[in-house]
Design an enzyme around this catalytic site. Sequence first.
Site, mmCIF file in Angstrom:
data_model
loop_
_atom_site.group_PDB
_atom_site.id
_atom_site.type_symbol
_atom_site.label_atom_id
_atom_site.label_comp_id
_atom_site.label_asym_id
_atom_site.label_seq_id
_atom_site.Cartn_x
_atom_site.Cartn_y
_atom_site.Cartn_z
ATOM 1 N N ASP A 141 0.857 -1.191 0.000
ATOM 2 C CA ASP A 141 0.000 0.000 0.000
ATOM 3 C C ASP A 141 0.896 1.245 0.000
ATOM 4 O O ASP A 141 1.817 1.351 0.816
ATOM 5 C CB ASP A 141 -0.893 -0.018 1.253
ATOM 6 C CG ASP A 141 -1.923 1.090 1.227
ATOM 7 O OD1 ASP A 141 -3.112 0.781 1.074
ATOM 8 O OD2 ASP A 141 -1.535 2.275 1.345
ATOM 9 N N ASN A 170 -2.122 13.224 -4.864
ATOM 10 C CA ASN A 170 -3.257 13.777 -5.622
ATOM 11 C C ASN A 170 -3.535 15.216 -5.200
ATOM 12 O O ASN A 170 -3.745 16.093 -6.040
ATOM 13 C CB ASN A 170 -4.518 12.945 -5.361
ATOM 14 C CG ASN A 170 -4.576 11.706 -6.235
ATOM 15 O OD1 ASN A 170 -3.949 11.665 -7.297
ATOM 16 N ND2 ASN A 170 -5.299 10.712 -5.800
ATOM 17 N N HIS A 192 -4.631 14.942 -9.812
ATOM 18 C CA HIS A 192 -5.001 13.552 -10.073
ATOM 19 C C HIS A 192 -4.193 12.963 -11.234
ATOM 20 O O HIS A 192 -3.825 11.779 -11.225
ATOM 21 C CB HIS A 192 -6.504 13.492 -10.387
ATOM 22 C CG HIS A 192 -7.139 12.199 -10.021
ATOM 23 N ND1 HIS A 192 -7.230 11.167 -10.923
ATOM 24 C CD2 HIS A 192 -7.708 11.763 -8.864
ATOM 25 C CE1 HIS A 192 -7.834 10.147 -10.319
ATOM 26 N NE2 HIS A 192 -8.143 10.484 -9.073
ATOM 27 N N ASP A 249 -2.057 9.595 -11.299
ATOM 28 C CA ASP A 249 -2.171 8.488 -12.275
ATOM 29 C C ASP A 249 -0.797 8.098 -12.822
ATOM 30 O O ASP A 249 -0.460 6.919 -12.902
ATOM 31 C CB ASP A 249 -3.060 8.905 -13.454
ATOM 32 C CG ASP A 249 -4.535 8.844 -13.094
ATOM 33 O OD1 ASP A 249 -4.848 8.388 -11.985
ATOM 34 O OD2 ASP A 249 -5.362 9.257 -13.936
ATOM 35 N N GLU A 288 -4.674 2.429 -4.465
ATOM 36 C CA GLU A 288 -3.211 2.511 -4.334
ATOM 37 C C GLU A 288 -2.692 1.291 -3.575
ATOM 38 O O GLU A 288 -1.702 1.356 -2.882
ATOM 39 C CB GLU A 288 -2.782 3.828 -3.655
ATOM 40 C CG GLU A 288 -3.809 4.461 -2.755
ATOM 41 C CD GLU A 288 -3.946 3.754 -1.410
ATOM 42 O OE1 GLU A 288 -4.924 2.987 -1.259
ATOM 43 O OE2 GLU A 288 -3.107 3.971 -0.517
HETATM 44 N N1 LIG Z 1 -4.686 9.549 -9.207
HETATM 45 C C1 LIG Z 1 -5.382 8.486 -8.779
HETATM 46 N N2 LIG Z 1 -5.754 8.429 -7.488
HETATM 47 C C2 LIG Z 1 -6.445 7.356 -7.063
HETATM 48 C C3 LIG Z 1 -6.781 6.304 -7.916
HETATM 49 N N3 LIG Z 1 -7.460 5.368 -7.201
HETATM 50 C C4 LIG Z 1 -7.541 5.835 -5.943
HETATM 51 N N4 LIG Z 1 -6.914 7.036 -5.845
HETATM 52 C C5 LIG Z 1 -6.757 7.891 -4.668
HETATM 53 O O1 LIG Z 1 -5.986 7.227 -3.702
HETATM 54 C C6 LIG Z 1 -6.249 7.882 -2.452
HETATM 55 C C7 LIG Z 1 -6.272 6.844 -1.374
HETATM 56 O O2 LIG Z 1 -6.395 7.547 -0.171
HETATM 57 P P1 LIG Z 1 -6.385 6.834 1.232
HETATM 58 O O3 LIG Z 1 -7.211 5.586 1.188
HETATM 59 O O4 LIG Z 1 -6.735 7.874 2.255
HETATM 60 O O5 LIG Z 1 -4.922 6.330 1.418
HETATM 61 P P2 LIG Z 1 -3.551 7.126 1.620
HETATM 62 O O6 LIG Z 1 -3.681 8.592 1.363
HETATM 63 O O7 LIG Z 1 -2.554 6.413 0.791
HETATM 64 O O8 LIG Z 1 -3.267 6.914 3.121
HETATM 65 P P3 LIG Z 1 -2.702 5.607 3.814
HETATM 66 O O9 LIG Z 1 -2.994 4.448 2.928
HETATM 67 O O10 LIG Z 1 -3.443 5.530 5.116
HETATM 68 O O11 LIG Z 1 -1.248 5.816 4.011
HETATM 69 C C8 LIG Z 1 -7.568 8.641 -2.609
HETATM 70 O O12 LIG Z 1 -7.312 10.007 -2.633
HETATM 71 C C9 LIG Z 1 -8.074 8.194 -3.997
HETATM 72 O O13 LIG Z 1 -8.745 9.244 -4.665
HETATM 73 C C10 LIG Z 1 -6.394 6.405 -9.282
HETATM 74 O O14 LIG Z 1 -6.640 5.521 -10.117
HETATM 75 N N5 LIG Z 1 -5.692 7.505 -9.660
#
Ligand SMILES: Nc1nc2c(ncn2[C@@H]2O[C@H](COP(=O)(O)OP(=O)(O)OP(=O)(O)O)[C@@H](O)[C@H]2O)c(=O)[nH]1
Length: 332
Positions: A191, A199, A204, A208, A234
Amino acid sequence: MMIQGTLGVLAILPFAVSRALQGEWVMVILDLLIISGIVSLGVYGRNGANFRTVSTLFTLMYTSGMLAVISVKGPDMLFWAYPTAIGGYFMVRLKVAISISVLSAVAITALVYEALSAFQLSGFVVTYLLVCLFSYFFAARMTQDKQRLAEQATIDPLTGANNRRALDDAIESRVSLFSRRAAPVSIVIIDIDYFKRINDEYGHAVGDLFLQRFVEYLNGVIRKSEILFRFGGEEFVVIAEGRLEEASNLSEKIRGLFEQAQLIPDHAVTVSIGVAELGHEETSREWMKRADDALYLAKSLGRNRVCLAPSLESKPKTVSFDESILVEKENA
Ligand SMILES: Nc1nc2c(ncn2[C@@H]2O[C@H](COP(=O)(O)OP(=O)(O)OP(=O)(O)O)[C@@H](O)[C@H]2O)c(=O)[nH]1
């Protein structure tokens, strides 16, 4: 193949009966040989024989049957050449089908050229080749569409990694393989730490691009036998051959790689990793849950670390999972 086989039997059987009534015993024997060949190959296929082998034998068998019928009865039987050729393009690889139909055209010409005028013979050859050509294009298109659909169903379009659906299938098949062969296998869940910040800070689109480069890096570090999946936004999963210790070494390698990588200049992005080795009699859901719990611990202990779910082999299966028994692997 079952459909073609059944249709073949249904098409030939009435001819065999009517020839028996007319006393054409050579043709009856030929028809019965073809029917019994179809049935035997059907049984061979149902008993788990390699599909490609069975379909190649099937195509060769009914092509030989068609040639034998033409050699006995002459040009009256030429019409059997068309369905035989079409069937080949849907049964075997296209290169094999082309070879079989070209060789068949040559053999048929040799069998009937004395009985046909040049005009009739060229009429047969041209129509036969046209049927082969149309069958080729149709079958090639079908194969491409099948491949594209299979890719769409299993590949994540952003990163090119295998998707969640492919992961579910792979985990199920590893668990079922393990119940038969017990080859050790581990799940590594990776992760990206604080990915949301990327982002938020860079947008965004950069997020990506980051994910795409992240997958390139991961593919560079895992072995060919290890498969990478995008589990969620992610979160990524590697199904790694081998015991917990080997998966732990791989995970440390991955963690260290991203600590150093600087995929975004002057912005260190780290990863947290949970690892679990598949235990005997463990279900896919239980296996995944242990890896996920190990990841959760890695996150809650401050991120940028690898946590291992203890091997089940040393624990009684009945002990319910408890986070406190997770072992944290210290950072290198
Ligand atoms: N650019 C982009 N962002 C994505 C995609 N899929 C998910 N995300 C973003 O990934 C982020 C995941 O956020 P969180 O679940 O809070 O995880 P984190 O910020 O990595 O925090 P921790 O995992 O707790 O360390 C969110 O802002 C989603 O919008 C994608 O395909 N592209």
